[in-house]
Design a protein around this motif. Structure first.
Motif, short mmCIF file in Angstrom:
data_model
loop_
_atom_site.label_atom_id
_atom_site.label_comp_id
_atom_site.label_asym_id
_atom_site.label_seq_id
_atom_site.Cartn_x
_atom_site.Cartn_y
_atom_site.Cartn_z
N GLU A 661 0.85 -1.18 0.00
CA GLU A 661 0.00 0.00 0.00
C GLU A 661 0.89 1.24 0.00
O GLU A 661 1.83 1.33 0.80
CB GLU A 661 -0.93 -0.03 1.21
N PRO A 662 0.64 2.21 -0.89
CA PRO A 662 1.61 3.29 -1.13
C PRO A 662 2.02 4.07 0.12
O PRO A 662 3.20 4.33 0.31
CB PRO A 662 0.88 4.19 -2.13
N VAL A 663 1.07 4.44 0.96
CA VAL A 663 1.42 5.24 2.14
C VAL A 663 2.29 4.42 3.09
O VAL A 663 3.34 4.88 3.56
CB VAL A 663 0.15 5.75 2.84
N ALA A 664 1.85 3.20 3.38
CA ALA A 664 2.65 2.35 4.25
C ALA A 664 4.01 2.05 3.63
O ALA A 664 5.03 2.00 4.32
CB ALA A 664 1.91 1.04 4.54
N GLY A 665 4.05 1.87 2.31
CA GLY A 665 5.32 1.63 1.64
C GLY A 665 6.27 2.81 1.78
O GLY A 665 7.49 2.63 1.92
N ALA A 666 5.73 4.04 1.76
CA ALA A 666 6.56 5.23 1.94
C ALA A 666 7.15 5.27 3.34
O ALA A 666 8.33 5.58 3.53
CB ALA A 666 5.75 6.49 1.66
N VAL A 667 6.35 4.96 4.34
CA VAL A 667 6.84 4.96 5.72
C VAL A 667 7.87 3.85 5.90
O VAL A 667 8.90 4.04 6.57
CB VAL A 667 5.67 4.79 6.71
N LEU A 668 7.61 2.71 5.30
CA LEU A 668 8.56 1.60 5.37
C LEU A 668 9.91 2.02 4.78
O LEU A 668 10.98 1.75 5.35
CB LEU A 668 7.98 0.40 4.62
N ALA A 669 9.86 2.70 3.64
CA ALA A 669 11.10 3.15 3.00
C ALA A 669 11.82 4.18 3.87
O ALA A 669 13.05 4.16 3.96
CB ALA A 669 10.78 3.75 1.63
N TRP A 670 11.07 5.08 4.50
CA TRP A 670 11.68 6.09 5.37
C TRP A 670 12.42 5.42 6.52
O TRP A 670 13.56 5.79 6.85
CB TRP A 670 10.61 7.04 5.89
N CYS A 671 11.79 4.42 7.15
CA CYS A 671 12.44 3.71 8.26
C CYS A 671 13.71 3.00 7.78
O CYS A 671 14.78 3.10 8.41
CB CYS A 671 11.48 2.69 8.86
N ARG A 672 13.60 2.28 6.68
CA ARG A 672 14.76 1.53 6.19
C ARG A 672 15.88 2.47 5.75
O ARG A 672 17.07 2.16 5.93
CB ARG A 672 14.33 0.63 5.03
N ALA A 673 15.51 3.61 5.18
CA ALA A 673 16.53 4.57 4.77
C ALA A 673 17.27 5.13 5.97
O ALA A 673 18.49 5.30 5.94
CB ALA A 673 15.89 5.69 3.96
N ALA A 674 16.53 5.45 7.03
CA ALA A 674 17.17 5.96 8.24
C ALA A 674 18.13 4.95 8.82
O ALA A 674 19.26 5.28 9.21
CB ALA A 674 16.10 6.34 9.26
N LEU A 675 17.73 3.68 8.87
CA LEU A 675 18.60 2.64 9.42
C LEU A 675 19.81 2.42 8.52
O LEU A 675 20.92 2.18 9.01
CB LEU A 675 17.81 1.34 9.58
N ALA A 676 19.60 2.47 7.19
CA ALA A 676 20.73 2.28 6.28
C ALA A 676 21.74 3.42 6.44
O ALA A 676 22.96 3.19 6.46
CB ALA A 676 20.23 2.22 4.84
N ALA A 677 21.26 4.65 6.55
CA ALA A 677 22.16 5.79 6.72
C ALA A 677 22.91 5.69 8.04
O ALA A 677 24.12 5.95 8.10
CB ALA A 677 21.37 7.09 6.65
N ASP A 678 22.22 5.30 9.10
CA ASP A 678 22.88 5.16 10.40
C ASP A 678 23.93 4.06 10.37
O ASP A 678 24.91 4.12 11.12
CB ASP A 678 21.84 4.86 11.48
N ALA A 679 23.72 3.05 9.53
CA ALA A 679 24.68 1.95 9.42
C ALA A 679 25.82 2.27 8.46
O ALA A 679 26.65 1.39 8.19
CB ALA A 679 23.96 0.68 8.98
N GLY A 680 25.85 3.49 7.93
CA GLY A 680 26.94 3.89 7.06
C GLY A 680 26.70 3.65 5.59
O GLY A 680 27.65 3.63 4.81
N ASP A 681 25.44 3.50 5.16
CA ASP A 681 25.12 3.27 3.75
C ASP A 681 24.08 4.29 3.29
O ASP A 681 22.93 3.93 3.00
CB ASP A 681 24.61 1.84 3.55
#
Length: 938
Positions: A661-681
Motif C-alpha cells: 500500500e503506497p502510504v505504508a510503503g513510503a513509511v517503510l522506506a523512510w524507516c529503512r533509509a534511516a537505518l541504512a544511513a545510520d549503518a553507514g550506507d
C-alpha cells in the motif's frame, strides 16, 4: 534380485566400496581416505546392495544449487533432518547431492535406505555394511562395528574410533522415520553425543524421527530442511520445464508455482503432461487435482498411509479452507482432533500450521481438491450438515464472513439472512488480496421474494470474496423489492443497502463513491421497531454505523495522503468500534491510528495503540496480516525515533506486509533509509527514498512527499551533494517561500526546515536563520519536525554567540522530546550538538539524566569530534557503581542527596567519589566531569 553378501564379495567390489573422507561409494580413480574404520565382514542374512547406495535421480536432473549449498552448510553440524511429505524430493535431493560430491571428488556420504519393519538388529546390520564401505585395509584394523544392536562397550569402542578420525564421516539414513522403535536408535544417539562431531548424520523421512535430539538442538547442532525449503522456486520451475522441453511464459510459470506451492512431485507430473499440450499456458490455468496421474499419486502416496480416522478428519475438514481444533471437533463430532492435527503438522508437514494460538492448519491446495472430491462422494444431506456445522461454529467464534458463506452453501436461507442482518458491520471487506472462494449456489427466487435481505446477504458474501460483478447483480436484485417493504423494515433495508454499496465502492477504489455511500449510511437511523415477523430484529446500533462509515472515510483520506484528517477519522472510528464491540473494525482502525500517531510524533500513544491492536485475540482468525503489519510499522517508527535500531529492524520484518500500500510503503522506506544511513550506507537510503517518492508521484500525499524529500535531501547533503539536495527541494512544489508562512498542519514544514539546514551546511548560517520558520508555537506541526527545527535553532544561536538563548531553546527541545522518549533527533543531529549538550549539563537542566545519556549516545552514533580518545582508556577502569555515581556528579545534587537517591550511606558515596577523582586524575567535581566527558565516559 541383486543381493549382496558382504562376507563373500569379489575383491574388485570391495575396492569400489571405499570412501574418501566419509563413507559411501567412490567413483573409479578416487583414492580412499587414510582415517577410516576397518571392520570385518559379518556373517548373517544377505543385505541388499540397493539399500546401501542412492538410486539414480529421475531424469532429467534439475540442479538446485541453493539446496546443495544448504546441505553443505548443514553437515557442519552433527545432525541434519530433511523432513517432508511424499513427493517433496527428499531422496532425489540427497541422491543428487551425493552424486555431485562423487563427481567433484569430495567425500561421499555413506548411505542406508531404511525399510518398514527394520528392527534394531536389521538396522545395525546395514549400518555396519555402510561403515564397512568406508574401510581401507591399508589403514589397519579398527574396532569391530557390530552387526546387531550394539552393547555399551561396543558403542564406546566405535565412538572412540570415530572421534579419532581426522575428517568427519558423513552418513545418510533415508526414510529413517520408518524405524518406529526408539530403542533401535539409541546407539545412533550415543554416537552423535560421543564422537566429537566426527559422525555427521543426515536423516530423511516423512515424519518425525525417533531420535532424541533436544540437546543437539539446544547446542545449535541440528539443521532442519522442510517443505518450505524443498519447494521449487520460480527459477527452478523454469529450469525444470526447460529440461522437459516445455516453453511457458513467465505469467504461466508463476501460476504453476501458485497452484502447486512448489511441490516437486506435482511439478514433475505437470512438466511431463505439458510436453504434449498445444496451448501450455491455457493448460496451466486449468491444472489441478482432477488430473488423473496427480490425483492417483495423492491418493496412493500421500493419503493411503493414513489411518481411517485421520483421513476422515482431513476429508470432513475439507469443507473449510483452514482448520483449528475447535472447528475440526465440530465437523467430526470428536473431541480429540487437536493431537491429530498437530501430528499431521509435526509428522512430516502434511498440514501447514500458523503461529496463532490456538494454531490453524491448512492442507496443500491440491490435496484439498482431492479431499473435496472425496467429500462429494458423501450423501448430500451429510455434506449439507457439515456446512451447517461450520456456519454455526464460525458465527459463534467471531468469523461471520465464513459463517455466512457456509450458511449460503448449505442453503440455509433464513440462517444466512439472520446472520447478515445481525453482523453486517463485521462483513465489511478490508482484505483485497485474499483468494476468492467459489460462489455458493444462488438462492431460489421465492426465498429472495420472501426476504430480499437474503439477496443483500449474497451480495455481502460476494463482496467479501472480491467478486464485484456478482455482488452488484445481487444488490440490483435486492433493490427491486425495496418499494414493497413496510416502512420500518424498509428503513433498515436502506441501511443494509448503503453498507453493501459502501463495500463495493471500496473494492472499486472509487473515492467519490465511497464518500457518497458513507454519507448515505450515516444518514440512516434506527427508525421505528422492525416487525417481529421480519428476518431478525435490528440489533445494530448507531455506533456500528459510525464505525463502518468512519473507517471507510479514513481509509480514503489515508490513501490520498491527508494524514492528519485520516488520523482523526481513525481515532473516531476506533472509539465507535470499541463502543459497538467490533474487534475486526477495531484492529483496522487501531493499527493505522497508531502509525499516524507515530508519524505525528505521539510516540507513547502510538506504542500503546499498536500494542493494543496486536493484543486483539488472533485465535479467532480474523486478524489480517496487513492490518497487523500497520501496527508493527508504527512500532518501527517509534523505535527509529528512539534510536533503537535493533528493535526497529525486528518490527520492520512483519511490518513489511503493509508495504504494497503506497502510504505504508513510503513509511517503510523512510524507516529503512534511516537505518541504512545510520549503518553507514546513505546511498541505499537515497535509493529507497527516491523509489518511495516515485510510487507516490501520482498521489496528493503532500505531507509524505515532503517527509521523503527532506530525508533524501539530508542524505545528499551529508555526502556533499549540496546542489543535488537543492534541486530536490526545489522541484515538485517542495521549495519553500521564505517570505510566506508554512502551511497549516505542517505538511511542508519538514522541507522548510531541511532547506534551512542545507543553508547552514553550505556555510551560510544567516540564510539558515532567515529560512528557519517559527517553530515554538507551531503546535500543528509533526513533533519530529519541530524537534529538528528546535535543534537547528540551538546550533545557530550558539554559532551566533548567543549562548543564553541556545540554552533556553535546548531546554525547550528537551521538554518536547522527553515527554515522548525522542532520542534520534539528538543523537543524529547537527555537528556540534554534543558539546552544547555537555555544556547544558553544567548550566543546569531539568533533564540532566536524559542529557547525560544523550551525550554518550552521540559518541556511540559516531558524532564525537575526531581525535578524541575512545572510552575506557583509563589505566584503572571505573566500576559499575562508580559509573553510576559519576553520572550523578554532573547534576547539582550534593553527596547527601546522591546517597538518598541510590539508597547508600553518605560515607559510601564519598568513598566512591574519592576513587573516581583518583582514577580520573581530578581534584574536584567539575574536573572529574570534564575529564570523563573527554574520555566519552559520560
Amino acid at each position: 534380485m541383486n543381493r549382496l553378501r558382504p562376507g563373500n564379495r569379489p575383491p574388485q567390489d570391495r575396492r569400489s566400496d571405499r570412501v574418501r573422507g566419509g563413507g559411501g561409494r567412490m567413483p573409479e580413480g578416487h583414492s580412499a581416505a587414510r582415517d577410516v574404520v576397518t571392520v570385518p565382514a559379518p556373517a548373517g542374512p544377505p543385505l541388499l546392495a540397493s539399500r546401501l547406495a542412492p538410486a539414480a535421480p529421475p531424469e532429467p536432473v534439475v540442479l538446485r544449487p541453493r539446496l546443495a549449498r544448504a546441505l553443505d552448510t548443514a553437515v557442519a553440524g552433527s545432525l541434519t533432518l530433511v523432513r517432508a511429505p511424499a513427493g517433496w524430493g527428499k531422496t532425489t535431493l540427497l541422491a543428487s547431492w551425493c552424486r555431485a560430491a562423487a563427481d567433484a571428488g569430495t567425500p561421499v556420504p555413506a548411505w542406508v535406505s531404511v525399510e518398514a519393519g527394520d528392527d534394531a538388529d536389521r538396522l545395525w546390520a546395514y549400518l555396519a555394511a555402510a561403515l564397512r564401505a568406508a574401510t581401507d585395509p591399508a589403514a589397519g584394523a579398527g574396532p569391530p562395528v557390530p552387526d546387531r544392536a550394539p552393547r555399551p562397550d561396543q558403542l564406546e569402542l566405535l565412538a572412540a574410533a570415530l572421534a579419532a578420525r581426522e575428517r568427519p564421516l558423513l552418513l545418510v539414513l533415508d526414510d529413517l522415520d520408518r524405524v518406529t522403535d526408539p530403542a533401535a536408535l539409541t546407539g545412533l544417539e550415543f554416537l552423535l553425543r560421543h564422537t566429537d562431531q566426527r559422525l555427521r548424520l543426515v536423516a530423511a523421512g516423512r515424519a518425525e524421527v525417533s531420535l532424541a535430539v533436544h540437546r543437539l538442538r539446544l547446542a545449535g547442532e541440528v539443521t532442519e530442511l522442510g517443505p518450505n525449503d524443498l519447494a521449487f522456486t520460480g527459477d527452478e520451475i523454469a529450469d525444470l520445464l526447460t529440461a522437459h522441453g516445455v516453453a511457458l511464459p513467465l505469467a504461466a510459470v508463476r501460476r504453476l508455482r501458485e497452484r502447486t506451492d512448489g511441490w516437486p512431485a506435482a511439478l514433475r507430473i505437470a512438466a511431463v503432461a505439458l510436453r504434449g499440450q498445444p496451448d501450455p499456458a491455457r493448460w496451466v490455468e486449468r491444472f489441478g487435482a482432477d488430473q488423473p496421474q496427480l490425483a492417483g499419486y495423492l491418493r496412493e502416496e500421500v493419503l493411503a498411509g493414513l489411518d481411517p480416522g485421520t483421513r476422515d478428519v482431513l476429508r470432513r475438514g475439507a469443507v473449510a479452507d483452514a482448520l483449528c481444533a475447535g472447528l475440526a471437533d465440530t465437523l467430526t463430532g470428536r473431541a480429540d482432533t487437536e493431537p491429530v492435527l498437530a501430528g499431521l503438522a509435526d509428522g512430516g508437514g502434511l498440514l501447514g500450521r500458523d503461529d496463532s494460538r490456538p494454531p490453524w492448519y491448512r492442507c496443500h491446495p491440491l490435496l484439498t481438491e482431492v479431499l473435496r472430491a472425496e467429500l462429494g462422494g458423501l450423501p448430500a444431506d451429510e455434506v449439507r450438515d457439515l456446512h451447517l456445522r461450520a456456519a454455526g461454529w464460525y458465527a459463534g467464534n467471531g468469523r461471520p464472513a465464513e459463517g455466512l458463506r457456509h450458511a449460503l452453501t448449505a442453503g440455509d436461507w433464513d440462517g444466512a439472512t439472520e446472520l447478515f442482518v445481525a453482523r453486517w458491520p463485521e462483513l465489511a471487506p478490508y482484505d483485497r488480496d485474499v483468494p476468492a472462494p467459489a460462489a455458493p449456489a444462488p438462492p431460489p427466487a421465492p426465498a429472495v421474494a420472501a426476504g430480499p435481505e437474503l439477496a443483500l446477504a449474497c451480495a455481502a458474501e460476494r463482496a467479501q470474496a472480491g467478486d464485484v460483478e456478482a455482488a452488484g447483480a445481487y444488490l440490483r436484485l435486492a433493490a427491486e423489492y425495496a418499494p414493497a417493504l413496510p416502512a420500518p423494515r424498509r428503513q433498515r433495508f436502506l441501511r443494509l443497502v448503503a453498507a453493501v454499496e459502501l463495500a463495493l465502492a471500496r473494492l472499486d477504489d472509487d473515492h467519490d463513491r465511497v464518500r457518497a455511500a458513507a454519507g448515505r449510511l450515516l444518514a440512516t437511523r434506527a427508525g421505528d421497531p422492525v416487525p417481529a415477523a421480519a428476518p431478525r430484529a435490528d440489533t445494530v446500533g448507531d455506533a456500528d454505523v459510525r464505525a463502518v462509515a468512519g473507517v471507510a472515510l479514513a481509509l480514503v483520506d489515508l490513501a490520498e495522503g491527508e494524514l492528519e484528517t485520516a488520523g482523526r477519522g481513525f481515532g473516531e472510528a476506533l472509539a465507535a468500534a470499541r463502543e459497538a464491540g467490533r474487534p475486526r473494525t477495531e484492529l483496522v482502525c487501531a493499527s493505522r491510528a497508531a502509525l499516524l500517531a507515530a508519524l505525528r510524533g505521539g510516540l507513547r500513544t502510538a506504542e500503546e495503540t499498536a500494542r493494543q491492536a496486536l493484543a486483539l485475540p488472533p485465535c479467532q482468525g480474523w486478524s489480517s496480516q496487513v492490518d497487523c503489519a500497520y501496527a508493527y510499522l508504527a512500532l518501527a517508527v517509534v523505535a527509529v525515533h528512539r534510536d533503537q535500531p535493533e528493535e526497529a529492524r525486528a518490527h520492520l520484518v512483519p511490518g513489511g506486509a503493509a508495504g504494497a500500500e503506497p502510504v505504508a510503503g513510503a513509511v517503510l522506506a523512510w524507516c529503512r533509509a534511516a537505518l541504512a544511513a545510520d549503518a553507514g550506507d546513505p546511498g541505499e537510503g537515497e535509493r529507497l527514498l527516491a523509489a518511495a517518492r516515485g510510487r507516490l508521484a501520482d498521489r496528493p500525499a503532500g505531507g509524505l512527499h515532503a517527509l521523503l524529500a527532506a530525508a533524501e535531501a539530508d542524505l545528499r547533503a551529508a555526502r556533499g551533494d549540496l546542489n543535488g539536495a537543492r534541486d530536490l527541494l526545489g522541484v515538485a512544489g517542495y521549495g519553500p517561500d521564505p517570505a510566506g508562512p508554512v502551511d497549516a498542519g505542517g505538511a511542508r514544514a519538514s522541507v522548510v526546515v531541511a532547506t534551512a539546514r542545507l543553508a547552514r551546511r553550505a556555510g551560510d548560517p544567516r540564510a539558515a536563520a532567515r529560512l528557519l520558520p517559527d517553530w515554538a508555537d507551531a503546535d500543528d506541526w509533526p513533533l519530529p519536525v519541530r524537534l529538528d527545527a528546535a535543534l537547528l535553532d540551538v546550533v545557530l544561536a550558539a554559532e551566533a554567540g548567543d549562548g543564553r538563548r541556545a540554552g533556553r531553546v535546548l531546554e525547550r527541545a528537551l521538554d518536547l522530546a522527553d515527554a515522548q522518549g525522542f532520542r534520534r533527533a539528538f543523537t543524529r543531529a547537527e555537528p556540534g550538538l554534543r558539546e552544547l549538550l555537555a555544556a547544558h549539563l553544567d548550566a543546569g537542566t531539568a533533564h540532566w539524566s536524559t542529557v547525560s545519556d544523550l551525550v554518550r549516545a552521540v559518541d556511540t552514533a559516531g558524532s564525537a569530534p575526531a581525535g578524541q580518545p575512545a572510552a575506557g582508556t583509563l589505566d584503572e577502569p571505573l566500576t559499575e557503581r562508580e559509573m553510576t555515581i559519576l553520572r550523578y556528579l554532573q547534576s547539582i545534587l550534593s553527596n547527601v542527596e546522591i546517597a538518598a537517591e541510590l539508597s547508600l550511606s553518605v560515607n559510601t558515596v564519598k568513598t566512591h567519589v574519592r576513587n573516581i577523582y583518583r582514577k580520573l586524575d581530578a581534584t574536584r567535581r567539575r574536573d572529574a566531569v570534564r575529564r570523563a566527558r573527554e574520555l566519552h565516559l559520560i
